[in-house]
Enzyme design. Structure first.
Site, mmCIF file in Angstrom:
data_model
loop_
_atom_site.group_PDB
_atom_site.id
_atom_site.type_symbol
_atom_site.label_atom_id
_atom_site.label_comp_id
_atom_site.label_asym_id
_atom_site.label_seq_id
_atom_site.Cartn_x
_atom_site.Cartn_y
_atom_site.Cartn_z
ATOM 1 N N HIS A 108 0.970 -1.087 0.127
ATOM 2 C CA HIS A 108 -0.093 0.091 -0.085
ATOM 3 C C HIS A 108 0.980 1.177 -0.020
ATOM 4 C CE1 HIS A 108 -3.865 2.303 0.670
ATOM 5 N NE2 HIS A 108 -3.019 3.047 1.580
ATOM 6 N N CYS A 109 0.842 2.015 -1.039
ATOM 7 C CA CYS A 109 1.638 3.204 -1.246
ATOM 8 C C CYS A 109 0.874 4.380 -0.868
ATOM 9 C CB CYS A 109 2.016 3.308 -2.665
ATOM 10 S SG CYS A 109 2.987 4.742 -3.113
ATOM 11 N N PRO A 110 1.432 5.295 0.267
ATOM 12 C CA PRO A 110 0.737 6.288 0.784
ATOM 13 C C PRO A 110 1.020 7.621 -0.341
ATOM 14 C CG PRO A 110 2.966 6.005 1.919
ATOM 15 C CD PRO A 110 2.742 4.689 0.753
#
Length: 373
Positions: free
Chosen positions: A128-130
C-alpha cells in the site's frame, strides 16, 4: 482508451477523496513545483521560439510532465484490482488451500492479500503506497513502475535546466574567479532581455526546485530499482517476504524440502511480460496465474498456511527495554533511528519498559539495542 476514460471521467466519484491525503498532496506539489520552475527557467535559458533546440527542449519538458501525471493518476484511480466479494474457487475442493477473509466474506485468491487501508482483498498485492493513497497490485503495477521510471528522468532533465539557468543568468553578473575560462555563451544570449527577470527570488526558487529534483531522483530512482528487481523475478514485495520466511523455516527444521517460487517463469523477459504489455492491460484475470511445471497452483498459499501454523516463523517475541512514546520519527532516539523510520502509514505502538511484543514482519528493524529477544 478505456483506461484513459476511467481516469478522466472518474467512474467512481468516491475515488476523488484519494487526493485529500498527505501523500498525493506532497507528490503532486513536488511535480507542480519542479515542472513549473523548469518551464519558466527554460524560457530564460533556452528561448523555445528562436531555435530548434529550444523548441525540442521545451516540448520534451512538457512531455515528461504529461507522462508522469498520466501514469501517476492511472496508478491512483485505476487501482490494483480487488478480489470480488464472496469469491470462491471454481473447484470447491481447492478451498482447503486458501485462507478465508472474514471482512470480504470471500476466499483469498492466489497472490492476493487483505489491505487494512483499502479494506479489501487486493489482487497480486505488492504494497500500500501512501504517495498514491492506494495499493499497488495487479492492475496498476505497470503504471506505478512507469511513474517511478519517468519521475527521475523528468527530474534529471529539470535539474539540468535549473543548473544551466542559474549559471547563464549569473555568468555576466558575477565572476566567481572564472575569468580565464572561455565558454561560448552566444547560444544562451538573446536580445531583447528576458521577459521574466531573474532576481533573488527567482534564484532562491530555482535552487529550491533543484533540491527537490535531485532528492526525487535519488529516492524514487531507488524505489524503481527495487520494483524492477522483483518484477523481473515475477514477485511482489509481500511474496519476497514469504519466500524468505519459507527458506528460514526449512533451514530451522533442517528439512529436505527446497522451496521453489511457483510464479517465476524462468526467464526475465517472460516475467517482465506478466506486468508490462503493449495493450497496457496485464495478462490474466488477477485470480488464476501461470506456474512453473514443477509447482502446484497453490504452492505459495500452501506455504503461507504452513507459516501461519508455525508459531516460530509467524512471530518472534521481544522484550522492551526502553520506553517509546509511539511518535513517527523520534528525535530523542538518535539520528540513526530518526532517519531509518519505516515509510508506512501503519500506526506506531506506544511501548513501556518490561512489556513483550510479537513481531511478525520486518524483524531487522527490531534488531537494535532498544529491544532484545
Amino acid at each position: 482508451m478505456g483506461t484513459f476514460c476511467s481516469v478522466v471521467k472518474f467512474e467512481n466519484l468516491q475515488e476523488l477523496k484519494r487526493l485529500c491525503h498527505w501523500g498525493p498532496i506532497i507528490a503532486l506539489g513536488v511535480i507542480a513545483i519542479c515542472s513549473t520552475m523548469a518551464m519558466i527557467d527554460s524560457v530564460l535559458w533556452y528561448w523555445p521560439l528562436h531555435t530548434t533546440g529550444g523548441s525540442v527542449n521545451f516540448i520534451m519538458l512538457i512531455n515528461w510532465t504529461v507522462m508522469i501525471l498520466y501514469n501517476y493518476f492511472n496508478a491512483m484511480f485505476v487501482g490494483p484490482g480487488f478480489v470480488p466479494l464472496g469469491w470462491k474457487p471454481k473447484n470447491s475442493q481447492d478451498s482447503v488451500y486458501l485462507q478465508y477473509c472474514k471482512v470480504c466474506q470471500a476466499y483469498k485468491a492466489p497472490r492476493s492479500h487483505h489491505c487494512r487501508k483499502c479494506n479489501r482483498c487486493v489482487m497480486k498485492m505488492d504494497h500500500h503506497c501512501p504517495w498514491i493513497n492506494n495499493c499497488c497490485g495487479y492492475q496498476n503495477h505497470a503504471s506505478f513502475t512507469l511513474f517511478l521510471l519517468l519521475a527521475p528522468l523528468g527530474c534529471i532533465h529539470a535539474a539540468f535546466i535549473f543548473v544551466m539557468t542559474m549559471y547563464t543568468q549569473l555568468y555576466n553578473r558575477l565572476s566567481f574567479g572564472w575569468n580565464t575560462v572561455k565558454i561560448d555563451m552566444s547560444a544562451t544570449r538573446r536580445d531583447p532581455l528576458p521577459i521574466i527577470p531573474f532576481g533573488l527570488a527567482a534564484f532562491a526558487a530555482t535552487l529550491f526546485a533543484l533540491g527537490l529534483a535531485l532528492g526525487t531522483t535519488i529516492a524514487v530512482g531507488m524505489l524503481f530499482f527495487i520494483q524492477m528487481k522483483i518484477i523481473l523475478r515475477n514477485k511482489t514485495s509481500i511474496e519476497s517476504w514469504i519466500e524468505e520466511k519459507a527458506k528460514d523455516r526449512i533451514q530451522y527444521y533442517q528439512l529436505d524440502d527446497d522451496f521453489v517460487f511457483p510464479y517465476d517463469m524462468g526467464s526475465r523477459w517472460k516475467n517482465f511480460k506478466q506486468v508490462f504489455t503493449w495493450s497496457g492491460v496485464p495478462e490474466g484475470d488477477g485470480l488464476d496465474w501461470p506456474v512453473r511445471e514443477d509447482c502446484h497452483q497453490y504452492s505459495l498459499t500452501i506455504e503461507q498456511l504452513k507459516q501461519k501454523a508455525d508459531k516460530r516463523v509467524r512471530s518472534v517475541r521481544y522484550k522492551v527495554i526502553e520506553d517509546y512514546s509511539g511518535t513517527c520519527c523520534p528525535l530523542n532516539r538518535g539520528i540513526k533511528t530518526f532517519f531509518t523510520s519505516p515509510c508506512t502509514e501503519e500506526p506506531r505502538i506506544r511501548l513501556q519498559k518490561g512489556e513483550f511484543i510479537l513481531a511478525t514482519r520486518g524483524l531487522r528493524c527490531f534488531k537494535n539495542k532498544r529491544m532484545v529477544p
